[in-house]
Design a protein around this motif. Sequence first.
Motif, PDB file in Angstrom:
ATOM      1  N   THR A  40       2.848  -8.490  -5.700  1.00 52.46           N
ATOM      2  CA  THR A  40       4.088  -7.996  -6.296  1.00 52.46           C
ATOM      3  C   THR A  40       5.206  -7.940  -5.261  1.00 52.46           C
ATOM      4  O   THR A  40       6.343  -8.338  -5.538  1.00 52.46           O
ATOM      5  CB  THR A  40       3.846  -6.605  -6.928  1.00 52.46           C
ATOM      6  N   LYS A  56      -7.242  -8.359  -4.648  1.00 57.99           N
ATOM      7  CA  LYS A  56      -6.929  -8.659  -6.044  1.00 57.99           C
ATOM      8  C   LYS A  56      -7.499 -10.006  -6.474  1.00 57.99           C
ATOM      9  O   LYS A  56      -8.027 -10.148  -7.568  1.00 57.99           O
ATOM     10  CB  LYS A  56      -5.412  -8.647  -6.219  1.00 57.99           C
ATOM     11  N   ASP A  84       2.244   1.616  -3.522  1.00 55.94           N
ATOM     12  CA  ASP A  84       1.189   1.570  -4.540  1.00 55.94           C
ATOM     13  C   ASP A  84       1.340   0.415  -5.532  1.00 55.94           C
ATOM     14  O   ASP A  84       1.284   0.610  -6.749  1.00 55.94           O
ATOM     15  CB  ASP A  84       1.154   2.910  -5.296  1.00 55.94           C
ATOM     16  N   VAL A  85       1.555  -0.771  -4.978  1.00 55.36           N
ATOM     17  CA  VAL A  85       1.521  -1.984  -5.806  1.00 55.36           C
ATOM     18  C   VAL A  85       0.670  -3.012  -5.064  1.00 55.36           C
ATOM     19  O   VAL A  85       0.218  -2.769  -3.949  1.00 55.36           O
ATOM     20  CB  VAL A  85       2.933  -2.565  -6.086  1.00 55.36           C
ATOM     21  N   THR A  86       0.486  -4.176  -5.680  1.00 57.34           N
ATOM     22  CA  THR A  86      -0.289  -5.218  -5.014  1.00 57.34           C
ATOM     23  C   THR A  86       0.599  -6.004  -4.047  1.00 57.34           C
ATOM     24  O   THR A  86       1.825  -6.028  -4.207  1.00 57.34           O
ATOM     25  CB  THR A  86      -0.895  -6.197  -6.039  1.00 57.34           C
ATOM     26  N   ARG A  87      -0.046  -6.654  -3.083  1.00 57.28           N
ATOM     27  CA  ARG A  87       0.712  -7.468  -2.131  1.00 57.28           C
ATOM     28  C   ARG A  87       1.449  -8.593  -2.865  1.00 57.28           C
ATOM     29  O   ARG A  87       2.562  -8.974  -2.508  1.00 57.28           O
ATOM     30  CB  ARG A  87      -0.249  -8.065  -1.089  1.00 57.28           C
ATOM     31  N   LYS A 141      -5.107  -1.706  -4.258  1.00 60.88           N
ATOM     32  CA  LYS A 141      -4.479  -1.794  -5.576  1.00 60.88           C
ATOM     33  C   LYS A 141      -4.810  -3.156  -6.189  1.00 60.88           C
ATOM     34  O   LYS A 141      -4.534  -4.191  -5.591  1.00 60.88           O
ATOM     35  CB  LYS A 141      -2.957  -1.654  -5.418  1.00 60.88           C
ATOM     36  N   LEU A 142      -5.422  -3.158  -7.360  1.00 57.52           N
ATOM     37  CA  LEU A 142      -5.875  -4.402  -7.967  1.00 57.52           C
ATOM     38  C   LEU A 142      -5.010  -4.866  -9.127  1.00 57.52           C
ATOM     39  O   LEU A 142      -5.055  -6.022  -9.529  1.00 57.52           O
ATOM     40  CB  LEU A 142      -7.323  -4.262  -8.438  1.00 57.52           C
ATOM     41  N   ALA A 143      -4.221  -3.963  -9.694  1.00 59.98           N
ATOM     42  CA  ALA A 143      -3.317  -4.333 -10.788  1.00 59.98           C
ATOM     43  C   ALA A 143      -2.153  -3.362 -10.778  1.00 59.98           C
ATOM     44  O   ALA A 143      -2.323  -2.186 -10.438  1.00 59.98           O
ATOM     45  CB  ALA A 143      -4.037  -4.292 -12.127  1.00 59.98           C
ATOM     46  N   ASP A 144      -0.973  -3.847 -11.147  1.00 64.75           N
ATOM     47  CA  ASP A 144       0.198  -2.974 -11.128  1.00 64.75           C
ATOM     48  C   ASP A 144       1.173  -3.370 -12.239  1.00 64.75           C
ATOM     49  O   ASP A 144       0.812  -4.096 -13.165  1.00 64.75           O
ATOM     50  CB  ASP A 144       0.867  -2.986  -9.749  1.00 64.75           C
ATOM     51  N   GLU A 145       2.420  -2.912 -12.128  1.00 65.36           N
ATOM     52  CA  GLU A 145       3.396  -3.138 -13.182  1.00 65.36           C
ATOM     53  C   GLU A 145       3.692  -4.619 -13.417  1.00 65.36           C
ATOM     54  O   GLU A 145       3.986  -5.023 -14.532  1.00 65.36           O
ATOM     55  CB  GLU A 145       4.696  -2.402 -12.851  1.00 65.36           C
ATOM     56  N   ARG A 146       3.625  -5.422 -12.351  1.00 64.61           N
ATOM     57  CA  ARG A 146       3.893  -6.855 -12.521  1.00 64.61           C
ATOM     58  C   ARG A 146       2.807  -7.500 -13.375  1.00 64.61           C
ATOM     59  O   ARG A 146       3.105  -8.341 -14.223  1.00 64.61           O
ATOM     60  CB  ARG A 146       3.974  -7.532 -11.158  1.00 64.61           C
ATOM     61  N   ASP A 147       1.556  -7.119 -13.148  1.00 67.94           N
ATOM     62  CA  ASP A 147       0.469  -7.656 -13.972  1.00 67.94           C
ATOM     63  C   ASP A 147       0.675  -7.282 -15.437  1.00 67.94           C
ATOM     64  O   ASP A 147       0.444  -8.082 -16.330  1.00 67.94           O
ATOM     65  CB  ASP A 147      -0.877  -7.112 -13.475  1.00 67.94           C
ATOM     66  N   ALA A 174       0.831  -1.212   0.000  1.00 68.41           N
ATOM     67  CA  ALA A 174       0.000   0.000   0.000  1.00 68.41           C
ATOM     68  C   ALA A 174       0.861   1.256   0.000  1.00 68.41           C
ATOM     69  O   ALA A 174       0.533   2.257  -0.639  1.00 68.41           O
ATOM     70  CB  ALA A 174      -0.925  -0.007   1.211  1.00 68.41           C
ATOM     71  N   GLU A 201       0.608   4.127   4.622  1.00 70.80           N
ATOM     72  CA  GLU A 201      -0.746   4.045   5.154  1.00 70.80           C
ATOM     73  C   GLU A 201      -1.005   2.604   5.526  1.00 70.80           C
ATOM     74  O   GLU A 201      -0.733   1.699   4.765  1.00 70.80           O
ATOM     75  CB  GLU A 201      -1.758   4.489   4.087  1.00 70.80           C
ATOM     76  N   THR A 252      -2.848  -0.847   5.950  1.00 70.18           N
ATOM     77  CA  THR A 252      -3.915  -1.474   5.166  1.00 70.18           C
ATOM     78  C   THR A 252      -5.039  -1.958   6.059  1.00 70.18           C
ATOM     79  O   THR A 252      -6.048  -2.432   5.579  1.00 70.18           O
ATOM     80  CB  THR A 252      -3.365  -2.674   4.368  1.00 70.18           C
TER      81      THR A 252
END
Lengths: 79, 143
Positions: free
Chosen positions: A29, B16, A24-27, B71-77, A21, B6, B8
């Motif tokens: 990752t 996700k 700003d990426v997913t857990r 966050k549901l999608a990021d650079e890895r996705d 968080a 922050e 969670t």
Amino acid sequence: MENHLTERREEAGLSQGDLAAAVDVTRQTINAIERERYDPSLELAFKLAAFFECHIEELFEPDFDRESASVSELDLTSE
Amino acid sequence: MSDTMESTNAVLGIGKRTYERTIWGLVGIGCLGLLAGILLGEQLIGTATYLVTVWAAVIVAGTLPYVSDTKLADERDERLHNQASGMTIGIAFVAGIGIIPALYVLDAGNYITISATVWGGIYLFSAFGLLYGACYTIINRRS
């Protein structure tokens, strides 16, 4: 690429979700980086370094031979 | 450590995995509905089920990342998607280039007869290749 993210995160008393968080990426990752199954982008690597207030080199250790990539060894005076 | 973190713990919203399962679940229901419609002779109901659920999946996929706190999608996705797409394109082109010209020549020499269905597949494959080429050109010019 080897990294010390798990140690840094645990020293800070954070969960993977907390760190995810914060940058700003997913857990998933963060988990993949810690398991060395995913190399983060330069932007994310900088974010992580900034978050832990350290240099990128203190978090990540590249696999390549640093000596072979040294610019000081280039012969820039030749034709 | 940075003070921008922050927790969670107070975050509301779906995770996700739930997000992905919801999308693929809707697509699965749509496909089953379509298949059931074909098998039961209720093509119209099957098609309606498919369209409703698949478009619901599209809307969920497109809107949830904007309204969710998680966050549901990021650079890895994105990287996984790019690698999977690249592998798919590679396999399709190797298989296509390795088979289609040979089929065409054998058909021209009257050794085999390519059926209308196979021709349809060849045209679809060719259109897919052209679409890829167009997309690649657009992306390449932008980067």
